[in-house]
Motif scaffolding. Sequence first.
Motif, PDB file in Angstrom:
ATOM      1  N   LYS B   8      33.879  87.325  30.696  1.00  0.00           N
ATOM      2  CA  LYS B   8      33.573  88.644  30.742  1.00  0.00           C
ATOM      3  C   LYS B   8      32.330  88.874  29.640  1.00  0.00           C
ATOM      4  CE  LYS B   8      36.990  91.395  33.323  1.00  0.00           C
ATOM      5  NZ  LYS B   8      37.812  92.817  33.282  1.00  0.00           N
ATOM      6  N   ASN B   9      32.486  88.122  28.837  1.00  0.00           N
ATOM      7  CA  ASN B   9      31.231  88.017  27.784  1.00  0.00           C
ATOM      8  C   ASN B   9      30.125  87.272  28.389  1.00  0.00           C
ATOM      9  OD1 ASN B   9      32.138  89.735  25.608  1.00  0.00           O
ATOM     10  ND2 ASN B   9      33.803  88.056  25.224  1.00  0.00           N
ATOM     11  N   GLY B  10      30.272  86.475  29.437  1.00  0.00           N
ATOM     12  CA  GLY B  10      29.088  85.938  29.811  1.00  0.00           C
ATOM     13  C   GLY B  10      29.077  84.401  29.533  1.00  0.00           C
ATOM     14  N   TRP B  27      22.908  85.096  33.284  1.00  0.00           N
ATOM     15  CA  TRP B  27      22.774  86.530  32.970  1.00  0.00           C
ATOM     16  C   TRP B  27      22.739  86.855  31.455  1.00  0.00           C
ATOM     17  CZ3 TRP B  27      27.048  89.055  30.527  1.00  0.00           C
ATOM     18  CH2 TRP B  27      26.693  90.615  30.499  1.00  0.00           C
ATOM     19  N   TRP B 119      30.873  91.108  39.522  1.00  0.00           N
ATOM     20  CA  TRP B 119      31.338  92.031  38.448  1.00  0.00           C
ATOM     21  C   TRP B 119      29.903  92.279  37.698  1.00  0.00           C
ATOM     22  CZ3 TRP B 119      31.037  91.111  32.694  1.00  0.00           C
ATOM     23  CH2 TRP B 119      31.816  92.282  32.342  1.00  0.00           C
ATOM     24  N   ILE B 120      29.149  91.452  37.473  1.00  0.00           N
ATOM     25  CA  ILE B 120      27.762  91.796  36.872  1.00  0.00           C
ATOM     26  C   ILE B 120      27.269  92.957  37.731  1.00  0.00           C
ATOM     27  CG2 ILE B 120      25.442  90.921  36.369  1.00  0.00           C
ATOM     28  CD1 ILE B 120      26.497  88.180  36.288  1.00  0.00           C
ATOM     29  N   GLN B 121      27.186  92.681  39.113  1.00  0.00           N
ATOM     30  CA  GLN B 121      26.523  93.790  39.929  1.00  0.00           C
ATOM     31  C   GLN B 121      27.271  95.067  39.685  1.00  0.00           C
ATOM     32  OE1 GLN B 121      23.703  93.422  41.392  1.00  0.00           O
ATOM     33  NE2 GLN B 121      23.815  91.338  40.616  1.00  0.00           N
ATOM     34  N   ASP B 122      28.713  95.110  39.480  1.00  0.00           N
ATOM     35  CA  ASP B 122      29.592  96.303  39.495  1.00  0.00           C
ATOM     36  C   ASP B 122      30.736  95.979  38.507  1.00  0.00           C
ATOM     37  OD1 ASP B 122      31.006  98.537  39.761  1.00  0.00           O
ATOM     38  OD2 ASP B 122      30.618  98.785  41.803  1.00  0.00           O
ATOM     39  N   PRO B 123      30.748  96.222  37.349  1.00  0.00           N
ATOM     40  CA  PRO B 123      31.827  95.965  36.473  1.00  0.00           C
ATOM     41  C   PRO B 123      33.061  96.976  36.679  1.00  0.00           C
ATOM     42  CG  PRO B 123      30.048  97.140  35.343  1.00  0.00           C
ATOM     43  CD  PRO B 123      29.468  96.847  36.636  1.00  0.00           C
ATOM     44  N   HIS B 124      32.758  97.971  37.520  1.00  0.00           N
ATOM     45  CA  HIS B 124      34.068  98.815  37.627  1.00  0.00           C
ATOM     46  C   HIS B 124      35.001  98.101  38.637  1.00  0.00           C
ATOM     47  CE1 HIS B 124      32.275 102.057  35.745  1.00  0.00           C
ATOM     48  NE2 HIS B 124      31.373 102.290  36.935  1.00  0.00           N
TER      49      HIS B 124
END
Lengths: 294, 125
Positions: B8-10, B27, B119-124
Amino acid sequence: MNEISHIPKPEWLKITHSRGQEHHDLRKELRSRGLHTVCEEASCPNLNECWGLKTATIMILGEVCTRGCRFCHVNTGNPLGRINPLEIRHSSELVGLMGLRYVVITSVDRDDLPDHGAGHFAQVIRRIHEDHPDTKVEALVPDFGADPQRMDILVDSRPFVVAQNVETVERLTHPVRDIRAGYRQTLDCLAYYKSRGLRTKTSLMLGLGETEEEIEKTLRDLRDCGTDILTLGQYLQPTSRHWPVSKYYSPMEFAAWKKRAKELGFTFAASGPLVRSSYRASDYLDYLEGKDNE
Amino acid sequence: MNNKFFTKNGEWVVIEGKSAICGLSRWSVDELGEITFVALPPVGNLLKAGEPALTVEAVKAATDCYAPVSGTITEVNDLLKTEPSWLNKDPEGQGWIFKAEVSELIVDDLMTEKDFQSWIQDPHE
């Protein structure tokens, strides 16, 4: 090839690049309407903090600047006199979407326009005032060539604060700023706006090669023309082709300069490594509403 | 590639048996801007998943890069010592950062490439 040498970045300039979730829906809304904030464009590390405080900075008059300053990442070129009139409505829509109580409107320099963009700037401010009477508007303006007629167009739209950035000390103004900008010219603008009854603000970057004496002199010059609000922040080189960083100032040094600014009579000062000219701009509003600027 | 995972940190990691190759996602480097320096860790350094493994400096900021797996560093990308810009040019190819021998792999903490892109597009989600 040799290993590269570099001045290590201090701990206080470390950021996390993990995905901020807080403003995701808002980002999507902005994108769908083709709206842009400087906060996002510049990948500002303070974005979440400012947006959380209902403050944001919108850039108008396009994305191409007619000037080429050596500290700035914005593209230089000739926008050929073009203006997007939709920016007026879109800027106001953005204020509503974000529920902003304080908005900074800024722009590129537009020496290609007869009024340097002052008229468009004023229209954006008026539209926000009409649509969102409770939102305070700060205008971070180009110098408009220090022409009183052009500055008056802006004055007549009555922004809550008008800001003109001095950027650096007098000795470094050229080479750091574009040849059409000037240290005295910026001071003249600030003095003019003050004479027309507006609250004035400026920003000085540290780390371009200035001395302590030069910082002191600059602060005194700014107070001599009545400047009310000052922001001091660390200069960060946007790419390796830009003016190099000469020094990373510590948070303690920034705190000391903030204290000095208050002693010299600035009504309000924000000073810190990651402070930018629009950083937490609404703090000034809090100050006016009775919360101290400690 | 189905043995490629993201944090999640990329960070990204490609796992083959006990070996892993790690780097920063496209990203992440786009968020950071022009990379100016990669403080490569020494070979033999121990990694703990989720803990900082090294620091990457960009023109405007520095950031920690976290270990996607636990283990020991076996090789670092010497190319980045002289040309850190490879991290911008080809972050998930020639701009890899280090290789490691994996001691512990918790796949639940990692995302597939497809999940990472969503997830990058929508982290929810």
